[in-house]
Enzyme design. Structure first.
Site, PDB file in Angstrom:
ATOM      1  N   HIS A   1     -45.874  77.041  70.109  1.00  0.00           N
ATOM      2  CA  HIS A   1     -46.411  77.877  69.028  1.00  0.00           C
ATOM      3  C   HIS A   1     -46.392  77.087  67.733  1.00  0.00           C
ATOM      4  CE1 HIS A   1     -42.446  79.620  70.402  1.00  0.00           C
ATOM      5  NE2 HIS A   1     -43.171  79.974  71.418  1.00  0.00           N
TER       6      HIS A   1
ATOM      7  N   GLU B   1     -46.850  86.663  70.882  1.00  0.00           N
ATOM      8  CA  GLU B   1     -46.592  85.918  72.113  1.00  0.00           C
ATOM      9  C   GLU B   1     -47.864  85.773  72.944  1.00  0.00           C
ATOM     10  OE1 GLU B   1     -43.885  84.330  72.874  1.00  0.00           O
ATOM     11  OE2 GLU B   1     -44.038  84.011  75.031  1.00  0.00           O
TER      12      GLU B   1
ATOM     13  N   GLU C   1     -38.382  79.600  67.807  1.00  0.00           N
ATOM     14  CA  GLU C   1     -38.003  80.613  68.788  1.00  0.00           C
ATOM     15  C   GLU C   1     -36.500  80.591  69.007  1.00  0.00           C
ATOM     16  OE1 GLU C   1     -40.423  80.738  72.339  1.00  0.00           O
ATOM     17  OE2 GLU C   1     -38.668  81.119  73.592  1.00  0.00           O
TER      18      GLU C   1
ATOM     19  N   HIS D   1     -42.464  74.094  75.675  1.00  0.00           N
ATOM     20  CA  HIS D   1     -41.345  74.613  76.474  1.00  0.00           C
ATOM     21  C   HIS D   1     -41.816  75.553  77.570  1.00  0.00           C
ATOM     22  CE1 HIS D   1     -41.942  77.258  72.974  1.00  0.00           C
ATOM     23  NE2 HIS D   1     -41.527  78.256  73.716  1.00  0.00           N
TER      24      HIS D   1
ATOM     25  N   HIS E   1     -45.815  75.999  77.117  1.00  0.00           N
ATOM     26  CA  HIS E   1     -46.596  76.447  75.961  1.00  0.00           C
ATOM     27  C   HIS E   1     -45.906  76.004  74.677  1.00  0.00           C
ATOM     28  CE1 HIS E   1     -43.474  79.566  76.079  1.00  0.00           C
ATOM     29  NE2 HIS E   1     -43.756  79.816  74.813  1.00  0.00           N
TER      30      HIS E   1
ATOM     31  N   ARG F   1     -42.446  81.375  82.876  1.00  0.00           N
ATOM     32  CA  ARG F   1     -43.241  81.543  81.644  1.00  0.00           C
ATOM     33  C   ARG F   1     -43.741  80.145  81.359  1.00  0.00           C
ATOM     34  NH1 ARG F   1     -46.471  81.582  78.193  1.00  0.00           N
ATOM     35  NH2 ARG F   1     -46.229  82.303  76.039  1.00  0.00           N
TER      36      ARG F   1
HETATM   37 MN    MN Z   1     -42.173  80.342  73.379  1.00  0.00          MN
END
Ligand code: MN
Ligand code: MN
Length: 344
Positions: free
Chosen positions: A54, A121, A59, A98, A52, A49
């Site tokens: 936010h 997301e 989280e 992360h 990125h 993943r």
């Molecule tokens: Mn995240």
């Protein structure tokens, strides 16, 4: 439409490619969940993943099964690298960069809980998206590479990237600069000695007291025995987001004014309880019901029915419940937390 506090998260269609699967639930689809949201993430061995961040949510993650590795960048330039196994928890402050990678040998399943009901997301800030949207000559300048090399970078957001499982014996597992300390972001929740209620169940809690970086969120794993009841209670200072990991239960939310909404929950369902609303969870199945519970507060407060009853004067109870002293003496005289299966 009838108000519902249940969302069938694992029955939704996943966004998937490159060995990754993502299902999410926010207030857009689950109208009552105004203050919290969640994600079910599955990573094949090696699937990343991508890097990125936010802006609008912290989280809190729980590894349901499998193993994974996270990297997280702090604004001071330190990168933290942690390995997670089933039962471990993470916390990433909002805005910190992360990534998460499946470490195999099997799929890694993660539940992420966010302290914002509008979080999605799909609208995170990804490194590949940022690069793809920036003029190519500026990307080349910024990365110190030729324009030709810059043109080989992804042309749109990757989101998931397929790769090899990192090998601890190689430098790949080391940050490119600033050696990472470990475990600031990891808390082994299932390794905790739980609060046990004989015949009722267990609870393990990761609050900010035990997991200091998690300043504004708390998570717990609660296990309820068949026929047992996580008793009627409420939380004065926090909303509650639930993910049913295994087993079945009846969960109800009490909204006052004669309104109590009960529903049947199965594995893969999400439940939501607004701040202050009354609720209970009754295991009506034949196996232990295991539930992941998240709160959008670092130190959640709880008032249980038996805590109230056992600390209220007898005369108040007799008057309020319209019963005599003999009947009052039969009520609980201590806090139960979970009520064992009824004797019938
Ligand atoms: Mn995240
Ligand atoms: Mn609760």
């Amino acid at each position: 439409m009838t108000k519902t506090f249940k969302y069938r998260l694992e029955q939704q269609t996943a966004y998937e490619h490159s060995g990754g699967q993502m299902r999410e639930v926010s207030v857009a689809d689950f109208r009552v969940s105004t203050a919290m949201s969640g994600v079910s993430l599955r990573l094949a061995p090696g699937t990343l993943r991508e890097l990125h961040w936010h802006t609008n949510a912290s989280e809190w993650g729980y590894v349901v099964s499998g193993s994974c590795r996270t990297t997280i960048l702090h604004p001071d330039g330190t990168t933290y690298i942690d390995n997670f196994n089933s039962g471990d928890v993470w916390y990433f402050p909002k805005g910190y960069g992360h990534s998460i990678q499946g470490m195999g040998p099997d799929e890694c399943h993660i539940i992420q809980i966010m302290n914002n009901g509008s979080f999605t997301e799909k609208h995170t800030f990804s490194i590949t998206d940022f690069i793809a949207q920036t003029p190519i000559e500026l990307v080349a300048q910024n990365l110190g590479i030729s324009i030709e090399d810059a043109q080989r970078l992804p042309k749109k957001e990757s989101y998931f990237a397929y790769g090899q499982v990192p090998d601890d014996s190689t430098l790949d597992a080391t940050a490119r600069s600033a050696t990472g300390l470990t475990s600031m972001h990891r808390y082994p929740l299932m390794a905790q000695d739980p609060k046990r209620v004989p015949g009722g169940g267990t609870e393990r809690v990761a609050s900010a007291r035990l997991f200091p970086i998690s300043t504004n969120m708390t998570g717990a794993i609660i296990e309820i025995q068949p026929g047992a009841l996580r008793e009627m209670h409420w939380h004065p200072n926090t909303d509650e987001w639930q993910y049913y990991i295994s087993g079945t239960a009846r969960m109800a939310v009490f909204l006052g004014q004669g309104e109590l909404i009960e529903d049947q929950f199965e594995a893969g369902d999400v439940g939501y309880v607004p701040e202050g609303a009354g609720h209970y969870i009754y295991n009506n199945g034949t196996e232990v019901c295991r539930i992941l519970v998240g709160f959008n507060h670092g130190q959640h407060e709880t008032i249980d029915l038996t805590k109230w009853i056992s600390s209220t004067p007898n005369d108040v109870l007799a008057t309020n419940l319209e019963i005599n002293r003999e009947q009052v003496s039969q009520l609980p005289q201590r806090h139960w937390f979970i009520a064992p299966a009824a004797l019938q």
